[in-house]
Every structure is written in C-alpha cells, then in structure tokens.
Write a protein that holds these residues in place. Structure first.
Motif, PDB file in Angstrom:
ATOM      1  N   ASP A 319      62.904 -18.172 -51.279  1.00 24.68           N
ATOM      2  CA  ASP A 319      63.081 -16.523 -51.418  1.00 24.68           C
ATOM      3  C   ASP A 319      61.845 -15.662 -50.539  1.00 24.68           C
ATOM      4  N   TYR A 320      62.575 -14.620 -50.087  1.00 26.71           N
ATOM      5  CA  TYR A 320      61.782 -13.804 -49.185  1.00 26.71           C
ATOM      6  C   TYR A 320      61.826 -12.667 -49.639  1.00 26.71           C
ATOM      7  N   THR A 321      60.940 -11.958 -50.239  1.00 26.45           N
ATOM      8  CA  THR A 321      60.715 -10.837 -50.966  1.00 26.45           C
ATOM      9  C   THR A 321      60.198  -9.541 -50.440  1.00 26.45           C
ATOM     10  N   CYS A 322      60.936  -8.684 -50.126  1.00 24.31           N
ATOM     11  CA  CYS A 322      60.411  -7.469 -49.546  1.00 24.31           C
ATOM     12  C   CYS A 322      60.240  -6.341 -50.537  1.00 24.31           C
ATOM     13  N   ILE A 323      58.713  -5.691 -50.457  1.00 24.44           N
ATOM     14  CA  ILE A 323      58.353  -4.910 -51.432  1.00 24.44           C
ATOM     15  C   ILE A 323      57.931  -3.736 -50.667  1.00 24.44           C
ATOM     16  N   ALA A 324      58.707  -2.507 -50.874  1.00 27.34           N
ATOM     17  CA  ALA A 324      58.472  -1.226 -50.241  1.00 27.34           C
ATOM     18  C   ALA A 324      57.541  -0.526 -51.405  1.00 27.34           C
ATOM     19  N   ILE A 325      56.426   0.222 -50.900  1.00 30.79           N
ATOM     20  CA  ILE A 325      55.449   0.854 -51.758  1.00 30.79           C
ATOM     21  C   ILE A 325      55.167   2.105 -51.185  1.00 30.79           C
ATOM     22  N   ASN A 326      55.117   3.174 -52.119  1.00 34.48           N
ATOM     23  CA  ASN A 326      54.382   4.541 -51.743  1.00 34.48           C
ATOM     24  C   ASN A 326      53.463   4.814 -53.064  1.00 34.48           C
ATOM     25  N   PRO A 327      52.696   5.932 -53.129  1.00 34.08           N
ATOM     26  CA  PRO A 327      51.958   6.383 -54.247  1.00 34.08           C
ATOM     27  C   PRO A 327      52.912   6.462 -55.633  1.00 34.08           C
ATOM     28  N   LEU A 328      54.174   6.866 -55.400  1.00 31.73           N
ATOM     29  CA  LEU A 328      55.064   7.068 -56.475  1.00 31.73           C
ATOM     30  C   LEU A 328      55.741   5.843 -57.084  1.00 31.73           C
ATOM     31  N   GLY A 329      55.576   4.864 -56.350  1.00 26.05           N
ATOM     32  CA  GLY A 329      56.403   3.517 -56.771  1.00 26.05           C
ATOM     33  C   GLY A 329      56.699   2.501 -56.037  1.00 26.05           C
ATOM     34  N   ASN A 330      57.475   1.680 -56.408  1.00 21.92           N
ATOM     35  CA  ASN A 330      57.947   0.539 -55.368  1.00 21.92           C
ATOM     36  C   ASN A 330      59.170   0.242 -55.615  1.00 21.92           C
ATOM     37  N   SER A 331      59.838  -0.434 -54.782  1.00 24.58           N
ATOM     38  CA  SER A 331      61.422  -1.048 -54.713  1.00 24.58           C
ATOM     39  C   SER A 331      61.273  -2.620 -53.976  1.00 24.58           C
ATOM     40  N   THR A 332      61.921  -3.353 -54.842  1.00 24.68           N
ATOM     41  CA  THR A 332      61.927  -4.593 -53.982  1.00 24.68           C
ATOM     42  C   THR A 332      63.302  -5.397 -54.011  1.00 24.68           C
ATOM     43  N   CYS A 333      63.433  -6.314 -52.923  1.00 26.57           N
ATOM     44  CA  CYS A 333      64.531  -6.853 -52.482  1.00 26.57           C
ATOM     45  C   CYS A 333      64.534  -8.130 -52.088  1.00 26.57           C
ATOM     46  N   THR A 334      65.311  -9.300 -52.487  1.00 24.94           N
ATOM     47  CA  THR A 334      65.050 -10.806 -52.519  1.00 24.94           C
ATOM     48  C   THR A 334      66.080 -11.181 -51.618  1.00 24.94           C
ATOM     49  N   VAL A 335      65.612 -12.017 -50.590  1.00 19.79           N
ATOM     50  CA  VAL A 335      66.522 -12.699 -49.749  1.00 19.79           C
ATOM     51  C   VAL A 335      66.453 -14.423 -49.892  1.00 19.79           C
ATOM     52  N   ASN A 336      67.506 -14.916 -50.155  1.00 21.36           N
ATOM     53  CA  ASN A 336      67.426 -16.389 -50.502  1.00 21.36           C
ATOM     54  C   ASN A 336      67.670 -16.957 -49.149  1.00 21.36           C
ATOM     55  N   VAL A 337      67.021 -17.918 -48.536  1.00 18.29           N
ATOM     56  CA  VAL A 337      67.259 -18.359 -47.164  1.00 18.29           C
ATOM     57  C   VAL A 337      66.943 -20.004 -47.414  1.00 18.29           C
ATOM     58  N   GLU A 338      68.053 -20.783 -47.144  1.00 15.17           N
ATOM     59  CA  GLU A 338      68.160 -21.927 -46.764  1.00 15.17           C
ATOM     60  C   GLU A 338      68.249 -22.716 -45.376  1.00 15.17           C
ATOM     61  N   VAL A 339      67.285 -23.572 -45.320  1.00 15.32           N
ATOM     62  CA  VAL A 339      67.187 -23.848 -43.690  1.00 15.32           C
ATOM     63  C   VAL A 339      68.041 -25.463 -43.980  1.00 15.32           C
ATOM     64  N   THR A 340      68.799 -25.584 -42.837  1.00 15.82           N
ATOM     65  CA  THR A 340      69.605 -27.105 -42.912  1.00 15.82           C
ATOM     66  C   THR A 340      69.073 -27.857 -41.771  1.00 15.82           C
ATOM     67  N   ASP A 341      69.330 -29.129 -41.824  1.00 11.00           N
ATOM     68  CA  ASP A 341      68.929 -30.156 -40.837  1.00 11.00           C
ATOM     69  C   ASP A 341      69.916 -30.027 -39.785  1.00 11.00           C
ATOM     70  N   ALA A 342      69.339 -29.848 -38.408  1.00 13.41           N
ATOM     71  CA  ALA A 342      70.435 -29.631 -37.432  1.00 13.41           C
ATOM     72  C   ALA A 342      70.581 -30.830 -36.964  1.00 13.41           C
ATOM     73  N   GLU A 343      70.345 -32.025 -37.079  1.00 17.62           N
ATOM     74  CA  GLU A 343      70.854 -33.327 -36.696  1.00 17.62           C
ATOM     75  C   GLU A 343      71.935 -33.992 -37.639  1.00 17.62           C
ATOM     76  N   CYS A 344      71.999 -33.115 -38.708  1.00 14.66           N
ATOM     77  CA  CYS A 344      72.858 -33.797 -40.008  1.00 14.66           C
ATOM     78  C   CYS A 344      74.157 -33.273 -39.783  1.00 14.66           C
ATOM     79  N   LEU A 345      74.876 -33.162 -41.138  1.00 16.03           N
ATOM     80  CA  LEU A 345      76.251 -32.801 -40.997  1.00 16.03           C
ATOM     81  C   LEU A 345      76.235 -31.289 -40.964  1.00 16.03           C
ATOM     82  N   VAL A 346      77.172 -30.845 -40.514  1.00 19.65           N
ATOM     83  CA  VAL A 346      77.720 -29.465 -40.263  1.00 19.65           C
ATOM     84  C   VAL A 346      78.689 -29.045 -41.281  1.00 19.65           C
TER      85      VAL A 346
END
Length: 603
Positions: A319-346
C-alpha cells in the motif's frame, strides 16, 4: 336636487349637530322603544360618518399641485396652490414664502431656486386662516460614500466560521428611505444577493450616517470571491426612477480550508511488472496549499507529491498512502500496488471488474510452452496434459464474491493471480433526517443521513449530498467515502452530513447519490443511483419587502388611503391572523370615534 350628504356638508357644523336630534325624532316617532333606540344609534352613526366625510372633503379649501415633492438638496422646487373660487391666499415657508395676496386669486405659485432647508413644510393659507394646506416635501441627499468592511478583520477566513460584515453609508438623507443590500460575487463573476437591511427612521430628515451589519459564513467555494454592499435610496414614485444606487468597495475573500485529495483515478489497486517504473502523483485542493507525504510499504515516509520507483521489484508491492496536510487538517488516499514477476506467466487482462452473475474470462500465457492450469472456486482448470502457451479461464455466471483465480505452472514454480472485483449496484438509496425537523429553522443545524442498501464492494462507493434550489439549480454539498477495501460481500452503508439551512433554501430539495467508482476497468461512466428528494420547509424571521419601502406621505382629504405590507417569512397563517385582529380594531375605533364625536357635538 342636492344629496343628503351635500346638504349636511354645506350646513354649519353647530346647526348640523343640532339638526341631528330632529332627524332622529322624525324617523323614530311613534315606534316601539327598542326600535327607536336601535334606529337612533344607526342614524347617529350615519350622521357622524357624514360629519367625518364633511371634515375630509371641505371643498372650500385650496388644492396643492403637486401635493408631494421629492427634491434633491440644493435643487429648485415649485408647487401651485389653487381654489375653485377666487380667494386671498399666501404661502408660509422658511424658504420661498409668499405673503397674503392683495386681491383674490385662483392660483398662487410657491418656488425656491435652491432648496436647503431639510425640514421645510410649506403651507398654503387663505385670508383669516380659515383653511390651510401643507405641501408634503422630501429633501434628499445621496451618500458621500458607501464602504464595506469586517467588524473584526479575519486573517484569514476559515471555512465554516462566522464573520461580521458592516456597511457604512455616510451623510445620506433621509436615512429612513435607505435600503442596504449585501452581495457576493463569485470568482466567475456571478453575483448573489445575501440579505437586505433597512432602519425605521422616518422622523429623521437631516443627513445621517448609517451602519448595517450581516453575519457571513464562508465555504471553500467562496475562496477568491468578493463581498460588497449597495445603498439604494427608495423615495417612492415621486423620486428618481429607477431609485439611485451607490455601490461600496469590494472585499476580496481568502478562505482557508482543509485539503481534499483530487488525484485521478482516485484511490485504487494496480498491477505492475518487475523492472518497470512506478509513478504515483498525488494532488489535493486546499488553502493554504497542502504539503504531501507518501507512506510506502516499507514503512518509510517521503515528503513529496510524486513518488517514482524505477526498476521496480516484487519487494515494492503493498500500500502506498498519500497524505495531504495543511494547518486545518489532512486528507489521505491509498493505492495498492502488486508487482509481478517479469519471467513468470502473464495474465491478460490482469484485472477484471465483473457484475455479480455476469460472465468473466481471462487468459494465462507464457513465452514458451509449459504445462499450466487455473486454480479457482469457479471455472478452475486442472494442469494440462501437454505443454501450451495459453490457457483460458472462463465463468458463465460469476457468483463468488471473494474469488481469486490463480494461473500456475507444473510443480508450482510460477503462479499469477488474477485481480478480480465482483460488484453489485445498490438495491436502494434513500435520504432522511436523523431526527425529523418540524419545521427547519434558519441557522440551525440538522443531521442528514443517506442509506445505501446491499452494495458491493462498499469501499469503492462514493456518496454525494446535493441541494436543488426552487429554480432547479443543483449544488454539491459534500462527498463521503468509507475505507473498507477488505470487504468484498454486499453491505449496507449509512453516510451523514450536517446541514445548516438559510432562508434561500426554503422550497429547495435535498438528495444524495451513490456512485460506484470501480476504476478504469469498471463501467464508464461509473454507475450512479439517486435517492428520493426531501422538500425543505425553512422558517425564518420576517424581512419586509414592500415597495417603495418605509416612507412618509400626505394624502388629500377625500382621497382613498391604501397601504399594503409584505414580508418574506414562513409564518403566513400568523400574519393573516394578526391582520384580521388589526382590521377589527380599526373598525371598532372608527365606530367609537364617530359615536363619540356625534355625542359631544350634540351636547
């Protein structure tokens, strides 16, 4: 033949009232006592009414024309006093007075080249002061300046906080005829009326300064807008048309608000092959401009808006989570990344979005022939007897919410999982109040709730609240989303919003919409289901809107006086009831005054 009223009006008043008793005796002579008593009262009221009529329509008095003047300070003014028969007459005035004429005339002019007396009351009179008529005159002056400011300067404004605006109108007369209106001009130039203020000061004729205030609560959409006020001097039909309006300076609004992430395509999952470059860009709306942090799968933090990884490896999955922050608060968003084997099946496509009950299909391929199979609760394919380059997985009706099809080779040396999302649109979307307000009151806060029933996956659901004005204009109020990516089966979701209505919201409607955003592989555009609509009934204090406003006036004896009062308010039944009471009181007072006058004059 003269009418009865004409005979009465031509008679002397003392003789008139002495005659009233004889008239009553004439009509009641020889009748029973009760009948005589009732008829005496009726005739008394009739005679008193005719007496009042005579008081108001004394035809021997002169007539002033025009009867009402509206004059700018320093400008000339003129009016004529006329009589049906020649009489000696004059004008009594602090400016332009004319003494009693030496001879009888039918008309006499009053004129001033430069009117400078704020309280002037010119009166036309006849010889001996038997009759006198006053000219209704209003002397006005436009304001020297109109300015808008904050009662306490906000540095800066904050979304949802309340601020006090004040509009100062300097050196204007008469101040009782002044209407001050506050406006908001959006960054695109659209002007919206906020409210109107007026002070009841008809007794003040000389120039005055006036301060008018308004409570203002900004939102994030108000950032970059401008605030102003205008002063309109409404002097009625005799005044300038259209009424003179002077605008103030403009206040630029700088509204601070917490960030709201706007990255596209939003919070999502993705698959990337080993050796490729991963680039994730996070952006958000916020004031002040937010700073960005990325929380990486290795529990490390990077302070930037774009994260880039070249030659990506399987260890970078997570999970890659972005956090945007300023003095009034914050907002978050998460991106799930799966890395596959290049030599394996596609697996192609590597990600599927399938509606529950619909067919699904994907291919597993290899550069060289191998023995392969598909492991899945639905559509599984056993290991092939011979080496192949491609093997298809297919389901005619996908009903497993948590299915994870995997393509594998002989001996399990290589395995690739198909990323599949099974979705279902909601059975229903409904909006309601947490506690029903009966009625809503301007400025009070109410809790709205949007219920979305039987939807999957609920983590990809976005619920947006809207307000639809009486003219049909739709405004987005806010968007809600729950972080529940681990829930695959259908769920019910309840989303809430605090709503504070204003008087402009009366007659509007509230609704919510449920959008299932399944990313680029899902339906395009994303499916949206709207709720029912709630009608808004907002109660608010009155604001008088009658035209030409609060003013002074004079009316010629014998004419009809008609005054209508109107107000923007949601208490019409109460106003109607009060109006009925007032009418009854007026009628009672008229009958009593007529009877009292008749009795006094008779004695």
């Amino acid at each position: 033949m003269l009418s009865l009223s004409t005979v009465f009006c031509k008679a002397e008043r003392a003789h008139f009232f002495n005659s009233s008793n004889r008239i009553a005796e004439y009509f009641t002579e020889g009748r029973p006592l009760l009948v005589r008593w009732k008829m005496e009262i009726l005739i008394g009221l009739l005679i008193s009414s005719l007496s009042l009529y005579c008081d108001f329509t004394d035809a021997e008095c002169p007539v002033i024309s025009p009867a009402r003047l509206v004059v700018k300070y320093g400008d000339p003014a003129s009016s004529n006093c006329s009589s049906d028969t020649p009489v000696e007459m004059g004008w009594e005035s602090t400016q332009g007075g004319v003494g009693l004429t030496d001879k009888e005339v039918k008309i006499l002019n009053w004129r001033v080249d430069s009117l400078t007396d704020w309280k002037i009351k010119p009166s036309c009179f006849t010889d001996g002061g038997q009759c006198e008529k006053q000219l209704d005159i209003t002397v006005y002056k436009l304001p020297d300046s109109v300015s808008i400011s904050y009662r306490k300067y906000p540095d800066p404004m904050v979304e949802g906080h309340q601020y006090l605006l004040q509009c100062l109108v300097q050196n204007i007369a008469p101040i009782g005829r002044l209407r001050v209106t506050f406006y908001k001009v959006s960054a695109t130039g659209e002007q919206t009326e906020l409210d109107t203020r007026q002070k009841a000061k008809d007794n003040i004729k000389t120039p005055e300064n006036g301060t008018y205030i308004l409570h203002f609560t900004p939102g994030r959409d108000d950032d970059g807008a401008q605030l102003l006020c205008s002063a309109m001097l409404d002097l009625g039909p005799e005044g300038p048309q259209p009424p003179a309006v002077v605008e103030s300076n403009r206040l630029n609004t700088n509204v601070h608000y917490k960030p709201q992430i706007t990255m596209s395509p939003g919070c999502f999952s993705m698959t990337i092959t080993e050796g490729n470059t991963l680039s994730l860009n996070c952006s958000a709306n916020g004031n002040p401009a937010p700073s960005y942090n990325w929380l990486l799968p290795q529990a490390t933090m990077e302070e930037r808006s774009v994260v880039t990884i070249t030659n990506i490896a399987k260890s970078h999955s997570g999970d890659y989570t972005c956090i945007a922050i300023n003095p009034l608060g914050n907002s978050t968003c998460t991106v799930n990344v799966e890395v596959t084997d290049a030599e394996c099946l596609v697996v192609s496509p590597a990600r599927l979005v399938v509606k529950h009950g619909d067919p699904a299909s994907s291919n597993c391929s290899s550069d060289i022939p191998v023995e392969m199979g598909w492991e899945a609760f639905q559509g599984g394919v056993g290991l092939t007897d011979k080496e192949v380059k491609i093997l298809n997985w297919r389901v005619d009706s996908l009903t497993d919410w948590k299915i994870k099809p995997s393509c594998f080779t002989d001996g399990g040396q290589c395995e690739k999982q198909l990323d599949i999302t099974v979705y279902k649109l909601p059975d229903s979307v409904s909006i309601s109040y947490r506690k029903y307000p009966d009625p809503m009151v301007e400025g009070h806060q109410y809790l709205l709730q949007c219920l979305v029933q039987n939807i999957a996956p609920i983590g990809r659901l976005r619920v947006t609240f809207y307000k639809v004005s009486a003219t049909g204009e739709q405004t987005e109020l806010d968007t809600r989303q729950k972080a529940k990516d681990n829930i695959k089966t259908p769920e019910n979701g309840t989303y809430t919003l605090d709503f504070t209505p204003g008087r402009d919201d009366a007659g509007a409607q509230l609704l919510c919409s449920a959008m299932l955003d399944l990313g680029p592989e899902g339906p395009q555009p994303p499916p949206v289901m709207e709720s029912n609509r709630l009608n808004i009934n907002v109660h608010y204090k009155p604001q008088i809107t009658r035209s030409p406003g609060c003013f002074s006036m004079r009316i010629t004896e014998g004419d009809t006086l008609s005054l209508a009062c109107s107000a923007n308010v949601d208490y019409l039944p109460i106003i109607a009831g009060l109006a009925s009471v007032v009418i009854l009181l007026v009628i009672s007072c008229f009958i009593y005054s007529s009877y009292y006058k008749h009795t006094r004059m008779s004695h």
